[in-house]
Design a protein around this motif. Structure first.
Motif, PDB file in Angstrom:
ATOM      1  N   ALA A  91      27.002 -13.234  30.795  1.00  0.00           N
ATOM      2  CA  ALA A  91      27.641 -14.352  30.091  1.00  0.00           C
ATOM      3  C   ALA A  91      28.974 -14.735  30.718  1.00  0.00           C
ATOM      4  CB  ALA A  91      27.831 -14.000  28.620  1.00  0.00           C
ATOM      5  N   LEU A 125      22.376 -13.081  29.514  1.00  0.00           N
ATOM      6  CA  LEU A 125      22.177 -14.152  28.544  1.00  0.00           C
ATOM      7  C   LEU A 125      21.070 -13.800  27.561  1.00  0.00           C
ATOM      8  CD1 LEU A 125      22.536 -17.390  30.710  1.00  0.00           C
ATOM      9  CD2 LEU A 125      24.303 -15.956  29.671  1.00  0.00           C
ATOM     10  N   GLN A 142      28.882 -21.425  28.026  1.00  0.00           N
ATOM     11  CA  GLN A 142      28.890 -20.343  27.040  1.00  0.00           C
ATOM     12  C   GLN A 142      28.747 -20.914  25.631  1.00  0.00           C
ATOM     13  OE1 GLN A 142      32.578 -18.283  27.709  1.00  0.00           O
ATOM     14  NE2 GLN A 142      31.814 -17.132  29.473  1.00  0.00           N
TER      15      GLN A 142
END
Length: 516
Positions: free
Chosen positions: A409, A362, A417
């Motif tokens: 992710a 991330l 997301q």
């Protein structure tokens, strides 16, 4: 209304029965003690906030994930589903939110791909055509089987996906966010198709965040929260506020509430912008737009009418003719990086294809489009500490459900997301935000947070170009609405004087001109 445990009691004639399903990922329990009962010949909705485990559960049912515990029973027979092939063999098909079609193939070729009828390597196209004509008749629909998929609108593409799973013999259909990109007329067509399916004996399970539509079309509703099933109810026993409270513990938010005055400064100016696709066809024709400080200009249109190409051209992601200015600076020939540096931020149409590196962490994803900001540089290297701190800020501010910023992710739910992508665009304090479907796939609670963030940024001077398939969102957030049809801006409308139904008519070309 019944609880999940109540629903688990008693032997019933069920199309799908899931008992005590558990699915874990590193650091995350996605499903825990999940019980689901789906009756045959019904439309069964599954609702819940982002990260509630809905999509994971459906991937377990479709054989994409094997559960650590629990049992799956299909039409009274215990099943072990280790792959989508196993699910298809059990009569289960899945239509994903992100369509899986080859644009350069015809409708017929897309539908039969991987399940081609024939003998000794020779495809029997005639047999496939006859079978597809029968399927279309059962759905009361018609598609040109020889048309390339690239020529189809989003509603037609969805019907192709449904026909793909029916061609493979599915009698239990899973649909993930099937109305996310449809205008009202297409939603009505989809619901008519689903009713034809269940009247013909099929069973439909669908995931949705649009609670009005859930109450309109479903026969039964299962609510999930924090990875487990918490209630199973009937549309006649609950309203949208009750569903929202079961899902997130709060009232349903509303996008309405414009309270600011549009500024005088033009922050984004677009003049005679035209875009041609790879085949040389003009897909955006002479677009003229101005977005001022403290203004949200909504772009309404059925998907495929030039909105995507308009946005990507504005961000320098494809070649265009015309003028693009931000705060008086001509960026018409500037690359994407220069446009970011000039204060443009972008929430892309497809978070997975265009907005994220799914296999990266991330914190690495929060750097996309921002990696040249001074705070993130240590000479030629990335300042990882600053990047991780920024990622944690986004995770906290936008309530992204994740163990930490090092999580890849792909491990996040679709809605989480989306929140990451929205947060990345807004924390950079841009001058102009191009926001394509900013709340697509996120739950009702997160919608309110995103709307508040966009309003707050707008009130501080941001200029927003908003593209959305949610007509209430467009009407509720926009200061003015421009309609795109066949690549042209065909109407400019006052959101205070237009209804969703009227806006839908403008979008389909029924009306043109200025709403006054």
């Amino acid at each position: 209304m019944s609880t999940a445990n109540d629903a688990a009691n008693g032997a019933e004639n069920l199309a799908v029965q899931l008992d005590n399903i558990e699915k874990r990922f590193p650091g995350v329990i996605a499903n825990h003690d999940v019980n689901l009962r789906v009756h045959p010949g019904t439309i069964h909705a599954i609702v819940g906030e982002n990260g509630a485990g809905k999509s994971t559960l459906m991937k377990v049912l479709y054989g994409m994930h094997e559960p650590e515990a629990g049992t799956i029973t299909i039409n009274g027979e215990r099943q072990v589903l280790r792959s989508p092939g196993d699910a298809i063999a059990a009569g289960i098909g899945m239509v994903h939110q992100h369509f899986m079609l080859a644009d350069n193939f015809t409708v017929l070729e897309n539908i039969i791909l991987g399940s081609e009828p024939g003998h000794r390597g020779v495809i029997d196209f005639a047999a496939a055509r006859v079978r597809l004509q029968t399927i279309m008749a059962s759905l009361n629909t018609d598609l040109d089987l020889d048309a390339p998929v690239s020529d189809l609108g989003v509603g037609e593409r969805q019907r192709v996906e449904i026909m793909k799973v029916l061609f493979r013999g599915a009698r239990i259909l899973i649909l993930d966010e099937p109305t996310a990109v449809l205008v009202p007329e297409e939603v009505d067509e989809l619901f008519a198709t689903l009713r034809h399916l269940v009247n013909d004996g099929a069973t439909v399970i669908f995931i949705s965040h649009k609670l009005d539509e859930v109450l309109q079309v479903s026969d039964e509703i299962t609510v999930m929260r924090q990875g487990t099933t918490v209630a199973q109810t009937l549309p006649g026993e609950i309203d949208r506020s009750g569903l929202a409270e079961l899902m997130v513990g709060s009232e349903l938010p509303s996008p309405e509430g414009r309270t600011t005055t549009v500024g005088d400064t033009v922050r984004l100016r677009v003049r005679e912008l035209s875009v041609h696709n790879q085949e040389g066809r003009e897909v955006v024709s002479g677009a003229n737009l101005e977005v001022r400080s403290r203004e949200i200009v909504g772009i309404a249109g059925v998907e495929g009418n030039g909105q995507y190409e308009l946005c990507t051209a504005l961000m320098g992601l494809q070649t265009a003719r015309g003028v693009v200015e931000v705060d008086g600076v001509d960026l018409s020939d500037a690359p994407t990086r220069r446009r970011h540096q000039a204060g443009m931020a972008y929430i892309p149409f497809d978070r997975q294809r265009e907005g994220l590196m799914l296999n990266s962490s991330l914190w690495e994803n929060t750097l996309l489009g921002r990696d040249d900001e001074p705070r993130f540089r240590q000479g030629p290297l990335i300042n990882q500490a600053e990047a991780k701190a920024s990622s944690r800020e986004i995770i906290e501010r936008f309530r992204v459900k994740t163990p930490d910023e090092t999580t890849p992710a792909f491990a996040l739910s679709g809605g989480n997301q989306q929140k990451l992508v929205v947060g990345r665009a807004l924390v950079s304090d841009p001058a102009v935000l191009i926001a394509a479907h900013p709340t697509r796939g996120i739950d009702v609670g997160a919608q309110a947070a995103v709307w508040d963030e966009i309003r707050g940024a707008r009130d501080s001077g941001l200029a927003v170009l908003l593209i959305s398939a949610d007509l209430e969102e467009l009407i509720g957030l926009s200061d003015t609405i421009a309609v795109m049809f066949d690549g042209k801006i065909t109407a400019r409308l006052d959101p205070d004087r237009i209804s969703p139904a009227e806006l839908g008519s403008y979008m389909t070309g029924a009306y043109q001109g200025v709403n006054s």
